[in-house]
Design a protein around this motif. Structure first.
Motif, PDB file in Angstrom:
ATOM      1  N   PHE A 191       0.811  -1.220   0.000  1.00  0.00           N
ATOM      2  CA  PHE A 191       0.000   0.000   0.000  1.00  0.00           C
ATOM      3  C   PHE A 191       0.844   1.269   0.000  1.00  0.00           C
ATOM      4  O   PHE A 191       0.521   2.225  -0.702  1.00  0.00           O
ATOM      5  CB  PHE A 191      -0.903  -0.016   1.229  1.00  0.00           C
ATOM      6  N   SER A 192       1.915   1.277   0.755  1.00  0.00           N
ATOM      7  CA  SER A 192       2.670   2.516   0.961  1.00  0.00           C
ATOM      8  C   SER A 192       3.352   3.031  -0.303  1.00  0.00           C
ATOM      9  O   SER A 192       3.789   4.184  -0.333  1.00  0.00           O
ATOM     10  CB  SER A 192       3.703   2.317   2.067  1.00  0.00           C
ATOM     11  N   ILE A 193       3.448   2.225  -1.350  1.00  0.00           N
ATOM     12  CA  ILE A 193       4.110   2.698  -2.561  1.00  0.00           C
ATOM     13  C   ILE A 193       3.125   3.176  -3.629  1.00  0.00           C
ATOM     14  O   ILE A 193       3.531   3.626  -4.696  1.00  0.00           O
ATOM     15  CB  ILE A 193       5.034   1.618  -3.163  1.00  0.00           C
ATOM     16  N   TYR A 194       1.820   3.063  -3.338  1.00  0.00           N
ATOM     17  CA  TYR A 194       0.814   3.418  -4.328  1.00  0.00           C
ATOM     18  C   TYR A 194       0.193   4.790  -4.070  1.00  0.00           C
ATOM     19  O   TYR A 194      -0.131   5.135  -2.937  1.00  0.00           O
ATOM     20  CB  TYR A 194      -0.319   2.392  -4.321  1.00  0.00           C
ATOM     21  N   GLY A 195       0.011   5.539  -5.152  1.00  0.00           N
ATOM     22  CA  GLY A 195      -0.875   6.677  -5.081  1.00  0.00           C
ATOM     23  C   GLY A 195      -2.314   6.183  -5.097  1.00  0.00           C
ATOM     24  O   GLY A 195      -2.627   5.154  -5.711  1.00  0.00           O
ATOM     25  N   ILE A 196      -3.186   6.894  -4.412  1.00  0.00           N
ATOM     26  CA  ILE A 196      -4.596   6.520  -4.359  1.00  0.00           C
ATOM     27  C   ILE A 196      -5.441   7.698  -4.797  1.00  0.00           C
ATOM     28  O   ILE A 196      -5.233   8.830  -4.354  1.00  0.00           O
ATOM     29  CB  ILE A 196      -5.021   6.108  -2.933  1.00  0.00           C
ATOM     30  N   GLY A 197      -6.370   7.430  -5.677  1.00  0.00           N
ATOM     31  CA  GLY A 197      -7.275   8.466  -6.155  1.00  0.00           C
ATOM     32  C   GLY A 197      -8.694   8.225  -5.696  1.00  0.00           C
ATOM     33  O   GLY A 197      -9.098   7.083  -5.481  1.00  0.00           O
ATOM     34  N   CYS A 234     -12.485   4.563  -4.636  1.00  0.00           N
ATOM     35  CA  CYS A 234     -11.050   4.796  -4.647  1.00  0.00           C
ATOM     36  C   CYS A 234     -10.384   3.828  -5.617  1.00  0.00           C
ATOM     37  O   CYS A 234     -10.935   2.766  -5.935  1.00  0.00           O
ATOM     38  CB  CYS A 234     -10.457   4.667  -3.253  1.00  0.00           C
ATOM     39  N   ALA A 235      -9.216   4.207  -6.059  1.00  0.00           N
ATOM     40  CA  ALA A 235      -8.483   3.393  -7.014  1.00  0.00           C
ATOM     41  C   ALA A 235      -7.000   3.705  -6.915  1.00  0.00           C
ATOM     42  O   ALA A 235      -6.611   4.808  -6.520  1.00  0.00           O
ATOM     43  CB  ALA A 235      -8.978   3.662  -8.433  1.00  0.00           C
ATOM     44  N   THR A 236      -6.192   2.737  -7.277  1.00  0.00           N
ATOM     45  CA  THR A 236      -4.754   2.991  -7.346  1.00  0.00           C
ATOM     46  C   THR A 236      -4.467   3.802  -8.600  1.00  0.00           C
ATOM     47  O   THR A 236      -4.974   3.488  -9.684  1.00  0.00           O
ATOM     48  CB  THR A 236      -3.962   1.675  -7.378  1.00  0.00           C
ATOM     49  N   VAL A 237      -3.696   4.860  -8.444  1.00  0.00           N
ATOM     50  CA  VAL A 237      -3.380   5.754  -9.556  1.00  0.00           C
ATOM     51  C   VAL A 237      -1.976   6.306  -9.374  1.00  0.00           C
ATOM     52  O   VAL A 237      -1.479   6.382  -8.260  1.00  0.00           O
ATOM     53  CB  VAL A 237      -4.349   6.955  -9.640  1.00  0.00           C
ATOM     54  N   PRO A 238      -1.331   6.713 -10.478  1.00  0.00           N
ATOM     55  CA  PRO A 238      -0.161   7.571 -10.338  1.00  0.00           C
ATOM     56  C   PRO A 238      -0.675   8.957  -9.995  1.00  0.00           C
ATOM     57  O   PRO A 238      -1.436   9.554 -10.767  1.00  0.00           O
ATOM     58  CB  PRO A 238       0.480   7.517 -11.722  1.00  0.00           C
ATOM     59  N   CYS A 239      -0.323   9.473  -8.819  1.00  0.00           N
ATOM     60  CA  CYS A 239      -0.885  10.751  -8.390  1.00  0.00           C
ATOM     61  C   CYS A 239      -0.094  11.902  -9.022  1.00  0.00           C
ATOM     62  O   CYS A 239       0.881  12.400  -8.468  1.00  0.00           O
ATOM     63  CB  CYS A 239      -0.891  10.865  -6.873  1.00  0.00           C
ATOM     64  N   THR A 240      -0.553  12.278 -10.201  1.00  0.00           N
ATOM     65  CA  THR A 240      -0.006  13.410 -10.919  1.00  0.00           C
ATOM     66  C   THR A 240      -1.168  14.340 -11.258  1.00  0.00           C
ATOM     67  O   THR A 240      -2.328  14.040 -10.973  1.00  0.00           O
ATOM     68  CB  THR A 240       0.686  12.961 -12.218  1.00  0.00           C
ATOM     69  N   ALA A 241      -0.847  15.432 -11.912  1.00  0.00           N
ATOM     70  CA  ALA A 241      -1.891  16.385 -12.275  1.00  0.00           C
ATOM     71  C   ALA A 241      -2.912  15.773 -13.236  1.00  0.00           C
ATOM     72  O   ALA A 241      -4.016  16.289 -13.389  1.00  0.00           O
ATOM     73  CB  ALA A 241      -1.266  17.630 -12.884  1.00  0.00           C
TER      74      ALA A 241
END
Length: 123
Positions: free
Chosen positions: A29-35, A96-103
């Motif tokens: 979990f700690s390595i994933y961005g979450i949206g 919620c979903a795993t995402v690369p948290c970018t703009a």
């Protein structure tokens, strides 16, 4: 097996608050961005917010900026969405979903996601 489970939705009056939770299992979990995303009937999916793996990055849609706050507790494998000053137009299923948290997180549609929790804002 990756599993994301949302909770905390419900019926609230305009101006009220809710806190959604997204509990994860089966992933580092700690390595994933979450949206956080939401979808209202007849409307397109909307990206609400995301948070980076170490909570140093967060993005918000213009529609919720200043009212919603995303946070995470990596020790509990959980991401939260604090929603204040809720409006009827916030009514939707939130997931919620795993995402690369970018703009551009709202454009990403390839990660694991939960089933969602209903938020209804009505008097």
């Amino acid at each position: 097996q990756v599993q994301l489970v949302e909770s905390g939705g419900g019926l609230v009056q305009p101006g009220g608050s809710l806190r959604l939770s997204c509990a994860a299992s089966g992933i580092a979990f700690s390595i994933y961005g979450i949206g956080w995303f939401r979808q209202a009937p007849g409307k397109a999916r909307e990206g609400v917010s995301c948070i980076g793996s170490s909570q140093d990055i967060a993005y918000y849609s213009d529609s919720v900026k200043g009212r919603f706050t995303v946070s995470r507790d990596n020790a509990k494998n959980t991401v939260y969405l604090q929603m204040n000053s809720l409006k009827p137009e916030d009514t939707a299923v939130y997931y919620c979903a795993t995402v690369p948290c970018t703009a551009r997180y709202s454009e990403f549609d390839g990660g694991s996601r939960g089933q969602g929790t209903q938020v209804t804002v009505s008097s």
